[in-house]
Motif scaffolding. Sequence first.
Motif, PDB file in Angstrom:
ATOM      1  N   SER A 121      48.587  46.392  37.320  1.00  0.00           N
ATOM      2  CA  SER A 121      49.644  47.398  37.435  1.00  0.00           C
ATOM      3  C   SER A 121      49.245  48.737  36.823  1.00  0.00           C
ATOM      4  CB  SER A 121      50.926  46.889  36.763  1.00  0.00           C
ATOM      5  OG  SER A 121      50.688  46.579  35.394  1.00  0.00           O
ATOM      6  N   ASP A 122      48.203  48.754  36.005  1.00  0.00           N
ATOM      7  CA  ASP A 122      47.692  50.009  35.450  1.00  0.00           C
ATOM      8  C   ASP A 122      46.577  50.603  36.307  1.00  0.00           C
ATOM      9  OD1 ASP A 122      49.325  50.040  33.117  1.00  0.00           O
ATOM     10  OD2 ASP A 122      48.067  48.475  32.252  1.00  0.00           O
ATOM     11  N   GLY A 123      46.288  49.928  37.404  1.00  0.00           N
ATOM     12  CA  GLY A 123      45.216  50.395  38.275  1.00  0.00           C
ATOM     13  C   GLY A 123      43.835  49.985  37.821  1.00  0.00           C
ATOM     14  N   ASN A 124      43.749  49.099  36.823  1.00  0.00           N
ATOM     15  CA  ASN A 124      42.454  48.682  36.286  1.00  0.00           C
ATOM     16  C   ASN A 124      41.885  47.495  37.066  1.00  0.00           C
ATOM     17  OD1 ASN A 124      42.351  50.557  34.138  1.00  0.00           O
ATOM     18  ND2 ASN A 124      43.755  49.289  32.951  1.00  0.00           N
ATOM     19  N   THR A 125      40.618  47.591  37.403  1.00  0.00           N
ATOM     20  CA  THR A 125      39.912  46.495  38.058  1.00  0.00           C
ATOM     21  C   THR A 125      39.338  45.559  36.991  1.00  0.00           C
ATOM     22  OG1 THR A 125      37.815  47.700  38.046  1.00  0.00           O
ATOM     23  CG2 THR A 125      39.266  48.023  39.956  1.00  0.00           C
ATOM     24  N   PRO A 126      38.891  44.368  37.387  1.00  0.00           N
ATOM     25  CA  PRO A 126      38.218  43.489  36.420  1.00  0.00           C
ATOM     26  C   PRO A 126      37.026  44.179  35.745  1.00  0.00           C
ATOM     27  CG  PRO A 126      38.816  42.225  38.349  1.00  0.00           C
ATOM     28  CD  PRO A 126      39.126  43.665  38.676  1.00  0.00           C
ATOM     29  N   LEU A 127      36.294  45.003  36.480  1.00  0.00           N
ATOM     30  CA  LEU A 127      35.170  45.726  35.883  1.00  0.00           C
ATOM     31  C   LEU A 127      35.644  46.630  34.750  1.00  0.00           C
ATOM     32  CD1 LEU A 127      32.213  46.621  35.795  1.00  0.00           C
ATOM     33  CD2 LEU A 127      32.731  48.261  37.630  1.00  0.00           C
ATOM     34  N   MET A 128      36.756  47.298  34.932  1.00  0.00           N
ATOM     35  CA  MET A 128      37.289  48.165  33.881  1.00  0.00           C
ATOM     36  C   MET A 128      37.687  47.362  32.650  1.00  0.00           C
ATOM     37  SD  MET A 128      39.618  50.790  36.119  1.00  0.00           S
ATOM     38  CE  MET A 128      38.881  52.006  37.221  1.00  0.00           C
ATOM     39  N   LYS A 129      38.260  46.171  32.856  1.00  0.00           N
ATOM     40  CA  LYS A 129      38.643  45.332  31.706  1.00  0.00           C
ATOM     41  C   LYS A 129      37.394  44.863  30.965  1.00  0.00           C
ATOM     42  CE  LYS A 129      42.185  45.053  30.861  1.00  0.00           C
ATOM     43  NZ  LYS A 129      43.099  46.064  30.273  1.00  0.00           N
ATOM     44  N   ALA A 130      36.347  44.519  31.706  1.00  0.00           N
ATOM     45  CA  ALA A 130      35.096  44.105  31.061  1.00  0.00           C
ATOM     46  C   ALA A 130      34.528  45.249  30.225  1.00  0.00           C
ATOM     47  CB  ALA A 130      34.086  43.651  32.105  1.00  0.00           C
ATOM     48  N   LEU A 131      34.569  46.463  30.763  1.00  0.00           N
ATOM     49  CA  LEU A 131      34.038  47.618  30.046  1.00  0.00           C
ATOM     50  C   LEU A 131      34.931  48.000  28.864  1.00  0.00           C
ATOM     51  CD1 LEU A 131      32.994  49.792  33.123  1.00  0.00           C
ATOM     52  CD2 LEU A 131      31.502  48.423  31.649  1.00  0.00           C
ATOM     53  N   GLN A 132      36.223  47.874  29.049  1.00  0.00           N
ATOM     54  CA  GLN A 132      37.158  48.209  27.975  1.00  0.00           C
ATOM     55  C   GLN A 132      36.889  47.376  26.732  1.00  0.00           C
ATOM     56  OE1 GLN A 132      41.272  47.676  29.035  1.00  0.00           O
ATOM     57  NE2 GLN A 132      42.021  48.206  27.002  1.00  0.00           N
ATOM     58  N   TYR A 133      36.561  46.091  26.935  1.00  0.00           N
ATOM     59  CA  TYR A 133      36.315  45.197  25.815  1.00  0.00           C
ATOM     60  C   TYR A 133      34.820  44.979  25.562  1.00  0.00           C
ATOM     61  CZ  TYR A 133      41.280  44.344  25.756  1.00  0.00           C
ATOM     62  OH  TYR A 133      42.645  44.517  25.654  1.00  0.00           O
ATOM     63  N   GLU A 134      33.993  45.827  26.176  1.00  0.00           N
ATOM     64  CA  GLU A 134      32.545  45.804  25.964  1.00  0.00           C
ATOM     65  C   GLU A 134      31.928  44.440  26.246  1.00  0.00           C
ATOM     66  OE1 GLU A 134      31.116  47.811  22.477  1.00  0.00           O
ATOM     67  OE2 GLU A 134      32.856  49.137  22.385  1.00  0.00           O
ATOM     68  N   GLU A 135      32.399  43.820  27.308  1.00  0.00           N
ATOM     69  CA  GLU A 135      31.845  42.542  27.752  1.00  0.00           C
ATOM     70  C   GLU A 135      30.769  42.846  28.795  1.00  0.00           C
ATOM     71  OE1 GLU A 135      32.359  39.958  26.205  1.00  0.00           O
ATOM     72  OE2 GLU A 135      34.245  40.318  25.135  1.00  0.00           O
ATOM     73  N   GLU A 136      29.577  43.159  28.314  1.00  0.00           N
ATOM     74  CA  GLU A 136      28.518  43.687  29.172  1.00  0.00           C
ATOM     75  C   GLU A 136      28.046  42.687  30.221  1.00  0.00           C
ATOM     76  OE1 GLU A 136      25.423  45.261  26.761  1.00  0.00           O
ATOM     77  OE2 GLU A 136      26.721  46.720  25.764  1.00  0.00           O
ATOM     78  N   GLU A 137      27.920  41.425  29.839  1.00  0.00           N
ATOM     79  CA  GLU A 137      27.428  40.429  30.795  1.00  0.00           C
ATOM     80  C   GLU A 137      28.402  40.262  31.950  1.00  0.00           C
ATOM     81  OE1 GLU A 137      25.680  35.843  30.869  1.00  0.00           O
ATOM     82  OE2 GLU A 137      26.310  36.764  28.970  1.00  0.00           O
TER      83      GLU A 137
END
Length: 328
Positions: A121-137
């Motif tokens: 609902s915020d327009g965030n993709t799974p990639l954005m969530k991974a980057l937001q929490y610094e989950e690089e793998e």
Amino acid sequence: MTSPASPTPSWKGIQQQVLERESEADHESVDWRHLETLLQARRHWFAVEQKGSVGSGSTSTWQTPSPVLKDGREPPDLDSARLQGNDANWRTPLHYACAYGRPAVVALLVKRKCNVDLCDSDGNTPLMKALQYEEEECAIILLEHGANPNVHNNKGETPLHYVIFYRNTLIPAKLLSYNADIEAKNTSGQTPLLLAIKKNRKMMVEFFIKNKANIHEVDDKGRTALMLAVEHKSTYIAELLLQCGVNVSASDNCGEIALSYAIASGNTANRDLILQYMKEQSRTSVNFNPVKESPKDDSLRRSIKKSHSDDSLFAMVQDSYEAPIKVK
């Protein structure tokens, strides 16, 4: 953004199917067990500020998951339509897996053909969530499976806007290798470079400049990179920009130049730095052409073209710009 047309699948049904599938296996599937835990964690998503702080269901107790069953077989298939179902805030299991840092679950979901670019609902993709929490793998897995690095969320942010707080440039470089737009702007008109300058992220500023980010770009208020640097009192970034040839005399939408911002911020180092560059320009350049020109700028430049000592030039400029300045 509008809600998906298809009805939202039952999360309880997904959990039940996961548990049933797991009980059918001869050995436990770590992936399925983790997926079920991720689905349960949806109730706590916005109630926590940090990962691993959701009480007894904390993800910090998990072990590194295996992508296969203990006997070497892959986990049984799960209805992909259910795996792509979302909760009340349109977050999919893939969003949760990325945010909680479960790369094996991410790999499993993308293998099951889950849509890697669905937005919450915020327009965030799974990639954005991974980057937001610094989950690089997790981020790398998504990129390798076709995740779009140029999606804008509701704030206009792209994946490159999310990486300005990173402590290394591995993921930013990976994004660029997948054609991430280095000049993408958020709703405030800020490119990743301008946002990094605003947040005083020196390493990322250097990285973006090295990768040919436009140092002459402005935000929606007409503020240049140099203005943002001096406004936020970063002498290092200001000097770097000046060395790269940023226009010291460009003006914003209100007709103010970088010197105005330096004086308003109270940072004498930045004020003196800009004055020094203005003096050097007056000595070496016959044509002094700013991007925009206000009457105040024009008067200042006509005065600079005349012969002045350093002291008289400093006094003249200081008197011109030490009037009350509204900080934007």
